[in-house]
Write a protein that holds these residues in place. Structure first.
Motif, PDB file in Angstrom:
ATOM      1  N   VAL A   1       0.481  -1.228   0.010  1.00  0.00           N
ATOM      2  CA  VAL A   1       0.330  -0.108  -0.460  1.00  0.00           C
ATOM      3  C   VAL A   1       0.991   0.993  -0.215  1.00  0.00           C
ATOM      4  N   LYS A   2       0.952   1.772  -0.704  1.00  0.00           N
ATOM      5  CA  LYS A   2       0.750   3.888  -0.696  1.00  0.00           C
ATOM      6  C   LYS A   2       0.566   4.840   0.011  1.00  0.00           C
ATOM      7  N   LEU A   3       1.150   4.888   0.845  1.00  0.00           N
ATOM      8  CA  LEU A   3       0.260   6.155   1.355  1.00  0.00           C
ATOM      9  C   LEU A   3       0.528   7.553   1.605  1.00  0.00           C
ATOM     10  N   MET A   4       0.273   8.236   0.892  1.00  0.00           N
ATOM     11  CA  MET A   4       0.366  10.154   0.698  1.00  0.00           C
ATOM     12  C   MET A   4      -0.049  10.161   2.667  1.00  0.00           C
ATOM     13  N   VAL A   5       1.437  11.072   2.508  1.00  0.00           N
ATOM     14  CA  VAL A   5       1.127  11.714   4.031  1.00  0.00           C
ATOM     15  C   VAL A   5       1.854  12.471   4.439  1.00  0.00           C
ATOM     16  N   SER A   6       0.918  13.865   5.153  1.00  0.00           N
ATOM     17  CA  SER A   6       0.784  15.206   5.761  1.00  0.00           C
ATOM     18  C   SER A   6       2.186  15.217   6.966  1.00  0.00           C
ATOM     19  N   LYS A   7       3.635  15.384   5.893  1.00  0.00           N
ATOM     20  CA  LYS A   7       3.973  15.500   7.359  1.00  0.00           C
ATOM     21  C   LYS A   7       3.202  16.522   8.624  1.00  0.00           C
TER      22      LYS A   7
ATOM     23  N   GLY B   1      -8.921  -7.814 -10.687  1.00  0.00           N
ATOM     24  CA  GLY B   1      -7.753  -7.277 -10.852  1.00  0.00           C
ATOM     25  C   GLY B   1      -7.207  -8.063 -12.493  1.00  0.00           C
ATOM     26  N   PRO B   2      -5.926  -7.042 -13.384  1.00  0.00           N
ATOM     27  CA  PRO B   2      -5.391  -5.637 -11.528  1.00  0.00           C
ATOM     28  C   PRO B   2      -6.331  -4.457 -11.712  1.00  0.00           C
ATOM     29  N   ALA B   3      -6.406  -3.881 -10.898  1.00  0.00           N
ATOM     30  CA  ALA B   3      -7.309  -2.888 -10.604  1.00  0.00           C
ATOM     31  C   ALA B   3      -6.690  -2.039  -9.541  1.00  0.00           C
ATOM     32  N   MET B   4      -6.732  -0.241  -9.497  1.00  0.00           N
ATOM     33  CA  MET B   4      -5.862  -0.128  -8.494  1.00  0.00           C
ATOM     34  C   MET B   4      -7.175   1.085  -8.704  1.00  0.00           C
ATOM     35  N   PHE B   5      -7.540   1.993  -7.004  1.00  0.00           N
ATOM     36  CA  PHE B   5      -7.853   2.483  -6.474  1.00  0.00           C
ATOM     37  C   PHE B   5      -7.284   2.937  -5.446  1.00  0.00           C
ATOM     38  N   THR B   6      -8.184   4.157  -5.121  1.00  0.00           N
ATOM     39  CA  THR B   6      -7.855   5.706  -3.722  1.00  0.00           C
ATOM     40  C   THR B   6      -8.652   5.192  -2.800  1.00  0.00           C
ATOM     41  N   ILE B   7      -7.517   5.315  -1.616  1.00  0.00           N
ATOM     42  CA  ILE B   7      -8.869   4.946  -0.289  1.00  0.00           C
ATOM     43  C   ILE B   7      -7.784   6.020   0.476  1.00  0.00           C
ATOM     44  N   THR B   8      -9.218   6.782   0.560  1.00  0.00           N
ATOM     45  CA  THR B   8      -9.044   8.156   1.878  1.00  0.00           C
ATOM     46  C   THR B   8      -9.123   7.631   3.574  1.00  0.00           C
TER      47      THR B   8
ATOM     48  N   ALA C   1      -8.600  14.352  -2.826  1.00  0.00           N
ATOM     49  CA  ALA C   1      -8.930  14.543  -1.229  1.00  0.00           C
ATOM     50  C   ALA C   1      -7.721  15.395  -0.412  1.00  0.00           C
ATOM     51  N   LEU C   2      -6.550  15.672  -1.164  1.00  0.00           N
ATOM     52  CA  LEU C   2      -5.901  16.920  -0.681  1.00  0.00           C
ATOM     53  C   LEU C   2      -6.203  17.888  -0.460  1.00  0.00           C
ATOM     54  N   ARG C   3      -7.633  18.450  -1.740  1.00  0.00           N
ATOM     55  CA  ARG C   3      -7.802  19.346  -1.949  1.00  0.00           C
ATOM     56  C   ARG C   3      -8.634  19.619  -0.602  1.00  0.00           C
ATOM     57  N   LYS C   4      -9.796  19.095  -0.388  1.00  0.00           N
ATOM     58  CA  LYS C   4     -10.371  19.161   0.608  1.00  0.00           C
ATOM     59  C   LYS C   4      -9.485  18.942   2.027  1.00  0.00           C
ATOM     60  N   LEU C   5      -8.608  18.464   2.324  1.00  0.00           N
ATOM     61  CA  LEU C   5      -7.985  18.248   2.996  1.00  0.00           C
ATOM     62  C   LEU C   5      -7.174  19.962   3.429  1.00  0.00           C
TER      63      LEU C   5
END
Length: 493
Positions: free
Chosen positions: A269-275, A420-427, A443-447
């Motif tokens: 899983v690849k996470l996009m993290v706010s530092k 599969g294969p399929a890719m998804f975005t998970i908040t 998701a970034l705009r919302k946050l």
């Protein structure tokens, strides 16, 4: 069983407007214990439009994500039905409850439209309409199941489901269940600081299906569920949906990209993290991770409680779960088999898949026998080979129950719900959508997180991480942060 309201005699603290305890017979406690057998998807479906207006962690978002997901991402037509209307592994027991809480459809049985195929060729049975038989025809011929009628002995407990009767039981506002006794009540009053009966009002409440469903919702989001369900308070006195409740669970530290030494066989899983905020903004993952998340909807509530038992804090769910063990020790429960369905619940048959990291067991299918006449015309479906059969029939065919998640001729049988294969975005709160160039940006705009504040983390999900994520999705509204970042933060402080 027809719905028959259950009377509850309650002791109400007039000063604090709270229920101290209720007393009832085994029928009400059977209802309470049945909550533990319910899959999370059923809980959401039954309670999401009922007060109090509180979500159950992130589970509501998971359910909604399945509802709106394009069916092209699902492996079979049955997959969406399985997730939105998951079956209860204890449904045979729960149908004998005094109140019909779950309004889901009963199990159905479908054969291939060709008689000879069902009794001599592929010999398949489906619980879902329009599965594809091995011969290529639709499984759309519904047939009733003839089951053996059990003869009730004179001294059998009348209508016992989980608890033997007749018995009077006391249930506290925190849902601790115990046999009624004066010393136990005096100890409860003492613990609550109630010095005499001058502040206690005795009331009688009638528990029907609507009030039972409100109690189910309060049971999951409050520490005073009887007070809220019976006295009409619509706002939880103390919601359980916060990250602090995750401290109940004492799993080990999760493995990140740097620390993972054994990611073989795990889900990536690849996470996009706010530092700056130390939170997961969103994640990107393939169908294997989303299969895991969606499968949470099929997991019985009692399994989650079992996963949480190592923690130190106690919720109403824990009190109810512990009461089962206490009543079992006092020989108040109906049978060892039914008790196991509460303390060690399994998935309904057909709902597990091979690479599910939780390794939760599923109940086995019962055998099914199909009787036909000498012209190969189907006559009767039964689960008991010893039943007497009317008319001239030949030896029965033993049917194979199809995996509803896989087409019969699919070589990848045993996989999950998604293609599969399929890719998804998970908040962070588990809203799941197919991946596009815009889902992550949304998701970034919302946050309101600037791009310069984002860093990428890679995590691997095995059994330990899957268990943490299951519990986090239940008690927290930021499941990804709670699972993958909170523990690191706590240990590093």
């Amino acid at each position: 069983m027809a719905n028959n309201n259950i009377n509850l005699k309650a002791a109400v603290d007039k000063t604090n407007n709270r229920v101290v305890f209720v007393e009832s017979d085994e029928k009400f406690v059977d209802i309470l214990f049945s909550f533990l057998t319910m899959p999370l998807g059923t809980v959401v479906r039954l309670t999401r439009n009922r007060p109090p207006a509180t979500s159950i962690g992130c589970i509501n978002n998971l359910y909604k994500s399945v509802e709106i997901l394009d069916k092209r991402y699902l492996r079979t037509e049955a997959c969406k039905t399985m997730l939105l209307y998951p079956r209860n592994g204890a449904s045979a027991q729960c149908k004998n409850l005094n109140l019909k809480i779950d309004d889901g459809a009963p199990v159905k049985y479908f054969l291939c439209g060709r008689d000879y195929c069902s009794n001599s060729d592929y010999k398949l049975l489906s619980h879902y309409i329009n599965a594809i038989c091995g011969c290529g025809e639709l499984m759309n011929r519904e047939i009733d199941l003839r089951e053996k009628e059990t003869t009730k002995r004179v001294f059998d407990q009348d209508g016992a489901v989980f608890v033997k009767g007749p018995i009077r039981l006391t249930i506290t506002d925190e849902l601790q269940v115990m046999p009624s006794s004066t010393p136990a009540i005096l100890a409860l009053f003492s613990r609550l600081g109630i010095k005499d009966t001058s502040t206690i009002d005795e009331r009688v409440f009638s528990m029907g299906v609507p009030k039972a469903l409100k109690l189910l919702k309060c049971f999951l989001v409050s520490k005073t569920p009887l007070t809220e369900a019976l006295l009409g308070q619509n706002d939880p006195v103390c919601s359980l949906n916060n990250a602090e409740d995750f401290e109940w669970v004492s799993f080990g530290k999760v493995k990140t990209e740097e620390a993972a030494s054994n990611e073989s066989g795990k889900i990536y899983v690849k996470l996009m993290v706010s530092k700056s905020k130390n939170m997961v903004c969103c994640a990107e993952a393939n169908e294997n991770f989303v299969d895991l998340l969606f499968s949470f909807l099929t997991v019985p509530l009692g399994f989650i409680v079992k996963e949480m038992q190592e923690g130190c804090s106690k919720s109403c769910i824990d009190h109810l779960y512990d009461s089962i063990r206490d009543l079992d020790a006092m020989q108040c429960l109906a049978s060892k088999e039914n008790t196991a369905m509460l303390v060690n619940p399994k998935l309904a048959s057909g709902f597990s898949y091979k690479v599910q990291p939780l390794n939760i067991e599923e109940y086995m299918h019962q055998p099914y026998y199909l009787y036909s006449d000498c012209l190969a015309r189907v006559k009767e479906l039964t689960s008991d080979e010893t039943l007497n059969h009317s008319g001239e029939t030949i030896a029965p065919s033993v049917l194979t129950v199809m995996d509803p998640k896989s087409p019969y001729n699919d070589n990848s049988s045993g996989r999950g719900f998604l293609k599969g294969p399929a890719m998804f975005t998970i908040t962070d709160d588990l809203i799941i959508t197919p991946l596009s160039s815009f889902t992550g940006l949304s998701a970034l705009r919302k946050l309101k997180v600037p791009f310069s504040d984002i860093e990428e983390h890679i995590v691997y999900v095995g059994k330990e991480e899957a268990s943490r994520l299951l519990v986090a999705s239940f008690v927290s509204e930021s499941a990804l942060t709670t699972t993958f970042l909170l523990k690191d933060s706590k240990q590093g402080s």
